[in-house]
Design an enzyme around this catalytic site. Structure first.
Site, mmCIF file in Angstrom:
data_model
loop_
_atom_site.group_PDB
_atom_site.id
_atom_site.type_symbol
_atom_site.label_atom_id
_atom_site.label_comp_id
_atom_site.label_asym_id
_atom_site.label_seq_id
_atom_site.Cartn_x
_atom_site.Cartn_y
_atom_site.Cartn_z
ATOM 1 N N ARG A 134 -1.901 -7.780 7.135
ATOM 2 C CA ARG A 134 -0.494 -7.489 7.469
ATOM 3 C C ARG A 134 -0.355 -6.790 8.826
ATOM 4 N NH1 ARG A 134 3.432 -4.468 3.272
ATOM 5 N NH2 ARG A 134 1.861 -2.824 3.275
ATOM 6 N N ARG A 167 -0.724 -0.919 9.394
ATOM 7 C CA ARG A 167 -0.517 0.383 8.751
ATOM 8 C C ARG A 167 -1.850 1.003 8.360
ATOM 9 N NH1 ARG A 167 3.976 -0.669 4.245
ATOM 10 N NH2 ARG A 167 2.545 0.706 3.155
HETATM 11 P P1 ADP Z 1 4.338 -1.425 0.297
HETATM 12 O O1 ADP Z 1 5.448 -2.155 1.008
HETATM 13 O O2 ADP Z 1 3.006 -1.883 0.765
HETATM 14 O O3 ADP Z 1 4.480 -1.460 -1.178
HETATM 15 P P2 ADP Z 1 5.718 0.971 1.103
HETATM 16 O O4 ADP Z 1 5.965 0.875 2.550
HETATM 17 O O5 ADP Z 1 6.820 0.629 0.184
HETATM 18 O O6 ADP Z 1 4.429 0.101 0.753
HETATM 19 O O7 ADP Z 1 5.221 2.434 0.749
HETATM 20 C C1 ADP Z 1 4.218 3.092 1.483
HETATM 21 C C2 ADP Z 1 3.978 4.467 0.879
HETATM 22 O O8 ADP Z 1 5.192 5.249 0.966
HETATM 23 C C3 ADP Z 1 3.621 4.485 -0.603
HETATM 24 O O9 ADP Z 1 2.232 4.297 -0.822
HETATM 25 C C4 ADP Z 1 4.088 5.886 -1.004
HETATM 26 O O10 ADP Z 1 3.169 6.886 -0.550
HETATM 27 C C5 ADP Z 1 5.358 6.064 -0.192
HETATM 28 N N1 ADP Z 1 6.545 5.572 -0.937
HETATM 29 C C6 ADP Z 1 7.343 4.523 -0.598
HETATM 30 N N2 ADP Z 1 8.334 4.380 -1.492
HETATM 31 C C7 ADP Z 1 8.169 5.339 -2.432
HETATM 32 C C8 ADP Z 1 8.861 5.693 -3.629
HETATM 33 N N3 ADP Z 1 9.951 5.017 -4.043
HETATM 34 N N4 ADP Z 1 8.401 6.761 -4.336
HETATM 35 C C9 ADP Z 1 7.333 7.461 -3.937
HETATM 36 N N5 ADP Z 1 6.623 7.169 -2.833
HETATM 37 C C10 ADP Z 1 7.019 6.120 -2.074
HETATM 38 P P1 ADP Z 2 5.511 -5.703 0.418
HETATM 39 O O1 ADP Z 2 6.746 -5.227 1.150
HETATM 40 O O2 ADP Z 2 5.834 -6.132 -0.991
HETATM 41 O O3 ADP Z 2 4.391 -4.724 0.465
HETATM 42 P P2 ADP Z 2 5.228 -7.601 2.640
HETATM 43 O O4 ADP Z 2 6.521 -8.322 2.720
HETATM 44 O O5 ADP Z 2 4.966 -6.544 3.637
HETATM 45 O O6 ADP Z 2 5.009 -7.033 1.135
HETATM 46 O O7 ADP Z 2 4.067 -8.700 2.679
HETATM 47 C C1 ADP Z 2 2.692 -8.333 2.666
HETATM 48 C C2 ADP Z 2 1.899 -9.297 3.566
HETATM 49 O O8 ADP Z 2 1.862 -10.599 2.967
HETATM 50 C C3 ADP Z 2 2.495 -9.506 4.959
HETATM 51 O O9 ADP Z 2 1.443 -9.641 5.872
HETATM 52 C C4 ADP Z 2 3.301 -10.815 4.827
HETATM 53 O O10 ADP Z 2 3.380 -11.517 6.060
HETATM 54 C C5 ADP Z 2 2.476 -11.584 3.814
HETATM 55 N N1 ADP Z 2 3.293 -12.407 2.909
HETATM 56 C C6 ADP Z 2 4.526 -12.120 2.398
HETATM 57 N N2 ADP Z 2 4.946 -13.114 1.586
HETATM 58 C C7 ADP Z 2 3.956 -14.034 1.560
HETATM 59 C C8 ADP Z 2 3.798 -15.313 0.887
HETATM 60 N N3 ADP Z 2 4.733 -15.801 0.063
HETATM 61 N N4 ADP Z 2 2.648 -15.973 1.105
HETATM 62 C C9 ADP Z 2 1.682 -15.475 1.928
HETATM 63 N N5 ADP Z 2 1.766 -14.302 2.590
HETATM 64 C C10 ADP Z 2 2.898 -13.581 2.407
#
Ligand code: ADP
Ligand code: ADP
Ligand code: ZN
Length: 224
Positions: A134, A167
């Site tokens: 990502r 990230r």
């Molecule tokens: P991802 O998209 O990969 O699921 P996020 O960007 O949503 O990750 O979250 C990154 C980090 O931010 C989490 O691992 C957590 O530490 C914190 N975080 C995000 N949303 C929440 C939430 N609703 N409650 C608690 N922690 C959160």
């Molecule tokens: P989340 O917010 O749930 O953590 P992201 O939207 O950031 O997930 O997606 C995580 C990674 O997977 C990114 O690098 C994105 O480009 C890729 N990705 C998202 N949707 C798909 C899909 N349907 N197939 C393959 N790769 C995907």
């Protein structure tokens, strides 16, 4: 598709890497309602070095959840901003049952409620592959993947020309722990919303456009 009348609140649930952010950005263009991503809000605070940002960092670096009280306050404040007048596409919040209860309570106080909770389902091997490749735009938050959704020019955002970055919590050992935290603390949410008749399962292992099509169809159903 445009929203009419009451604000529309959609909650995207799914594991880290399921595609919530990617789909939230696409749905925003269809629905004209703001994406609200709790992780992005924490990262904005961190880049400004606010007290909340520095507190959140201690948890984010370890792949733990930030405590409910500060998280809930931050997201509720965000929902009060003018661009959420028509509702929001929530991404990454709620992540615990306590957060879901707080959201329900706040919305109910305004005579509103969550309209739909799409659960983007993806198996663990695909999640790990997605997170390790990502890349995110520092400027506009657009999401890319080195293999599955590459930018036209490596390291540069197609949309705004911004710089792409990885990230720090997407490194493998933190990813494993985030997935464990997801299974323990966030999965109970699925039942919470299923019991309330709001959950709709979406196959998240399809191509991005196909997941988007299924999501839109599910949203159109509740809007009609
Ligand atoms: P991802 O998209 O990969 O699921 P996020 O960007 O949503 O990750 O979250 C990154 C980090 O931010 C989490 O691992 C957590 O530490 C914190 N975080 C995000 N949303 C929440 C939430 N609703 N409650 C608690 N922690 C959160
Ligand atoms: P989340 O917010 O749930 O953590 P992201 O939207 O950031 O997930 O997606 C995580 C990674 O997977 C990114 O690098 C994105 O480009 C890729 N990705 C998202 N949707 C798909 C899909 N349907 N197939 C393959 N790769 C995907
Ligand atoms: Zn960009």
């Amino acid at each position: 598709m445009t929203t009419t009348g009451k604000p529309l609140y959609i909650v995207l649930v799914g594991a880290p890497g399921a595609g919530k952010g990617t789909q939230a950005h696409l749905l925003t263009q269809d629905l004209g309602i703001a994406p609200v991503a709790s992780g992005d809000l924490f990262r904005e605070h961190l880049s400004k070095q606010t007290e909340l940002g520095l507190l959140a960092k201690q948890y984010m670096d370890r792949g733990e959840l930030v405590p409910d009280d500060v998280t809930i306050r931050m997201v509720m404040d965000r929902l009060e901003r003018p661009d959420c007048e028509k509702g929001a596409i929530l991404d990454g919040f709620p992540r615990t049952v306590a957060q879901a209860e707080a959201l329900d309570k706040e919305l109910a106080a305004k005579g509103q409620k969550v309209a739909l909770v799409p659960y983007i389902k993806v198996g663990e091997p695909a999640l790990v592959a997605r997170l390790s490749g990502r890349w995110i735009c520092r400027q506009c938050g657009a999401v890319y993947h080195t293999l599955f959704n590459p930018p036209k020019q490596p390291g540069v955002c197609d949309i705004c020309g911004g710089e792409l970055y990885q990230r720090p919590d997407d490194k493998e050992e933190t990813v494993r722990h985030r997935l464990q935290v997801y299974f323990e603390q966030t999965l109970p949410l699925i039942d919470y919303y299923r019991e309330r008749g709001l959950l709709v399962e979406i196959n998240g292992e399809q191509a991005i456009e196909d997941v988007h099509r299924d999501l839109l169809a599910a949203i159109q159903k509740v809007m009609s």
